[in-house]
Scaffold this active site. Sequence first.
Site, PDB file in Angstrom:
ATOM      1  N   GLU A   1      -1.545   5.078  -5.128  1.00  0.00           N
ATOM      2  CA  GLU A   1      -2.555   4.424  -4.910  1.00  0.00           C
ATOM      3  C   GLU A   1      -3.738   5.389  -4.053  1.00  0.00           C
ATOM      4  O   GLU A   1      -4.918   5.376  -4.534  1.00  0.00           O
ATOM      5  CB  GLU A   1      -2.526   3.322  -3.906  1.00  0.00           C
ATOM      6  CG  GLU A   1      -3.750   2.336  -3.440  1.00  0.00           C
ATOM      7  CD  GLU A   1      -3.366   1.218  -2.323  1.00  0.00           C
ATOM      8  OE1 GLU A   1      -3.975   0.497  -2.149  1.00  0.00           O
ATOM      9  OE2 GLU A   1      -2.130   1.657  -1.777  1.00  0.00           O
ATOM     10  N   HIS A   2      -3.315   5.961  -3.022  1.00  0.00           N
ATOM     11  CA  HIS A   2      -4.019   7.036  -2.031  1.00  0.00           C
ATOM     12  C   HIS A   2      -3.582   8.085  -2.164  1.00  0.00           C
ATOM     13  O   HIS A   2      -2.262   8.547  -1.831  1.00  0.00           O
ATOM     14  CB  HIS A   2      -3.967   6.504  -0.677  1.00  0.00           C
ATOM     15  CG  HIS A   2      -4.811   4.969  -0.529  1.00  0.00           C
ATOM     16  ND1 HIS A   2      -3.939   3.998  -0.160  1.00  0.00           N
ATOM     17  CD2 HIS A   2      -5.850   4.679  -0.469  1.00  0.00           C
ATOM     18  CE1 HIS A   2      -4.442   3.015  -0.059  1.00  0.00           C
ATOM     19  NE2 HIS A   2      -5.739   3.189  -0.171  1.00  0.00           N
TER      20      HIS A   2
ATOM     21  N   GLN B   1      -0.665   4.226   7.344  1.00  0.00           N
ATOM     22  CA  GLN B   1      -0.554   3.375   6.123  1.00  0.00           C
ATOM     23  C   GLN B   1       0.565   2.705   6.341  1.00  0.00           C
ATOM     24  O   GLN B   1       0.871   1.407   5.897  1.00  0.00           O
ATOM     25  CB  GLN B   1      -0.332   4.205   4.947  1.00  0.00           C
ATOM     26  CG  GLN B   1      -1.883   4.749   4.460  1.00  0.00           C
ATOM     27  CD  GLN B   1      -2.761   3.699   4.022  1.00  0.00           C
ATOM     28  OE1 GLN B   1      -3.920   3.901   5.005  1.00  0.00           O
ATOM     29  NE2 GLN B   1      -2.514   3.086   3.162  1.00  0.00           N
TER      30      GLN B   1
ATOM     31  N   ASP C   1     -10.963   3.424   3.698  1.00  0.00           N
ATOM     32  CA  ASP C   1     -10.474   2.195   3.951  1.00  0.00           C
ATOM     33  C   ASP C   1     -11.971   1.292   4.509  1.00  0.00           C
ATOM     34  O   ASP C   1     -12.083  -0.131   4.475  1.00  0.00           O
ATOM     35  CB  ASP C   1      -9.478   1.933   4.797  1.00  0.00           C
ATOM     36  CG  ASP C   1      -8.313   1.960   4.351  1.00  0.00           C
ATOM     37  OD1 ASP C   1      -7.932   1.849   3.103  1.00  0.00           O
ATOM     38  OD2 ASP C   1      -6.983   2.089   5.021  1.00  0.00           O
TER      39      ASP C   1
ATOM     40  N   GLU D   1     -10.485  -4.358 -48.715  1.00  0.00           N
ATOM     41  CA  GLU D   1     -10.001  -5.418 -47.817  1.00  0.00           C
ATOM     42  C   GLU D   1      -9.735  -6.663 -48.377  1.00  0.00           C
ATOM     43  O   GLU D   1      -9.363  -7.561 -47.665  1.00  0.00           O
ATOM     44  CB  GLU D   1     -10.702  -5.229 -46.681  1.00  0.00           C
ATOM     45  CG  GLU D   1     -10.746  -3.948 -45.714  1.00  0.00           C
ATOM     46  CD  GLU D   1     -11.082  -4.101 -44.327  1.00  0.00           C
ATOM     47  OE1 GLU D   1     -11.719  -5.160 -43.989  1.00  0.00           O
ATOM     48  OE2 GLU D   1     -11.017  -3.157 -43.401  1.00  0.00           O
TER      49      GLU D   1
ATOM     50  N   THR E   1       0.825  -1.255   0.068  1.00  0.00           N
ATOM     51  CA  THR E   1      -0.116  -0.152   0.120  1.00  0.00           C
ATOM     52  C   THR E   1       0.831   1.145  -0.036  1.00  0.00           C
ATOM     53  O   THR E   1       2.018   1.262   0.225  1.00  0.00           O
ATOM     54  CB  THR E   1      -0.853   0.071   1.150  1.00  0.00           C
ATOM     55  OG1 THR E   1      -1.880   1.044   0.844  1.00  0.00           O
ATOM     56  CG2 THR E   1      -0.149   0.120   2.504  1.00  0.00           C
TER      57      THR E   1
ATOM     58  N   HIS F   1       0.540  -0.931   7.739  1.00  0.00           N
ATOM     59  CA  HIS F   1       0.119  -2.326   7.164  1.00  0.00           C
ATOM     60  C   HIS F   1       1.286  -3.443   6.857  1.00  0.00           C
ATOM     61  O   HIS F   1       0.754  -4.324   6.891  1.00  0.00           O
ATOM     62  CB  HIS F   1      -0.597  -1.886   5.470  1.00  0.00           C
ATOM     63  CG  HIS F   1      -1.768  -1.321   5.425  1.00  0.00           C
ATOM     64  ND1 HIS F   1      -3.059  -2.297   5.511  1.00  0.00           N
ATOM     65  CD2 HIS F   1      -2.534  -0.171   5.428  1.00  0.00           C
ATOM     66  CE1 HIS F   1      -3.892  -1.731   5.458  1.00  0.00           C
ATOM     67  NE2 HIS F   1      -3.993  -0.551   5.454  1.00  0.00           N
TER      68      HIS F   1
ATOM     69  N   HIS G   1     -18.248 -10.074 -47.886  1.00  0.00           N
ATOM     70  CA  HIS G   1     -18.725  -9.191 -46.902  1.00  0.00           C
ATOM     71  C   HIS G   1     -19.597  -8.402 -47.608  1.00  0.00           C
ATOM     72  O   HIS G   1     -20.904  -8.016 -47.085  1.00  0.00           O
ATOM     73  CB  HIS G   1     -17.600  -8.231 -46.123  1.00  0.00           C
ATOM     74  CG  HIS G   1     -17.072  -9.049 -45.227  1.00  0.00           C
ATOM     75  ND1 HIS G   1     -16.330 -10.224 -45.281  1.00  0.00           N
ATOM     76  CD2 HIS G   1     -16.863  -8.805 -43.802  1.00  0.00           C
ATOM     77  CE1 HIS G   1     -15.808 -10.670 -44.154  1.00  0.00           C
ATOM     78  NE2 HIS G   1     -16.045  -9.843 -43.331  1.00  0.00           N
TER      79      HIS G   1
END
Length: 436
Positions: free
Chosen positions: A331-332, A262, A365, A419, A240, A265, A424
């Site tokens: 991330e944060h 943080q 969180d 093409e 984190t 963690h 087609h």
Amino acid sequence: MLRRLDLTTLPGDQELRALLPRPAVDVERALPAAQELIADVRERGADALVAQAERFDGVRPADLRVPSEAVERALAELDPAVRTALETAIARVRVGSAAQVPPPSSVELAPGAVVELRWQPVDRVGLYVPGGKAVYPSSVVMNVVAAQAAGVGSIAVASPAQAEHGGLPHPTILAACALLGVDEVYAMGGAGAIGAFAHGVPGIGLEPVDVVTGPGNVFVAAAKRAVAGRVRVDAEAGPTEILVIADESADPELIAADLVSQAEHDELAAAVLVTDSTDLADRVDASVARRAAATAAAERVATSLAGEQSAIVLVADLEAAARVSDAYAPEHLEIQTRDDDGVLARIRHAGAIFLGAHAPVSLGDYAAGSNHVLPTGGQARRVAGLGAATFLRPQQVVRYDRAALEAVRADVVALAGAEGLPAHGEAIDARFEEAR
């Protein structure tokens, strides 16, 4: 306590990214081991999962699939205060996730020519909840509620077996599953669990899934990479990280508290402050040292904050701070300045953004209503956090009547010919041949 990085003169973007603090995590190095564990599960099924639990979790699960009575018992025995907190988080995340489901839409390109867009959920998902240093019922909430909001009909949850709980996942994890109505829960962890989701394990009734999500260690991240060609996965979650942009108006005690929160963690968790104020940097550093020494996980926090992944970054001004943040793609991201919205306007890359002194990451969180499963390691430059959209697929529905098709008939035939695909064009012309 935190090392200083002087970026008052910013280099070019590529050099800037190389200078910014990052944890030493190498998913590529973990990949061979993860592939070996997945191959073992694919070949030996339940026997491999039991052996991996004994090896990595120190316990032999009596039941890889958790009995329903164990899930129900965990809820019955859950601390009432924790139950209330989980119910609050579920209610808020459910509202936030429902708002992420796009409505169907349609566009009329010409009279009788309509293209509709609808969103369809995948059939089945496997949601991973890590064990390790902490217990994460909040990750159950984030994963399950997002899938339910998308309309997924079949949900399986896996979490490592715990020796102290008789080979079952932690009871708070099981209780969260019960609150959410999830009764397919497995005592399996790590790369093997990701492989089991991807390939299925017939011996325990585990059917393969379409999407695998959830945080985990480097081997879980490597396992996601290994199975990505077989199932859809969310971002490869690493340690984190929090990055705080702050000026001299910010409260150093609040910033320090958020950095420490943080850091608890994991030893590899990243805590970064970016500021144009040397005075604030000094005050935050002193507060961090005091708070880190007093917190319950003091040793882990100290390792995280002293690591190469954590730092105070000094910049010339808030415009430079925003540039540093975008290069980091945290991330944060917390913004605590005199002009939070002005700084926000300069930000492009972040997993989730928390504005002002009263929106700390720890709120996200649990009970902000946002999702806390977010991209790490700079992946926020290219991928989003977990949400209802993770489990949805857009489908286009094309409606043309005869006149609308005729209006573009010549264009389709011309492009088909260019093409080298004349059939087609013939498929278009066939619709205008006279009846025989």
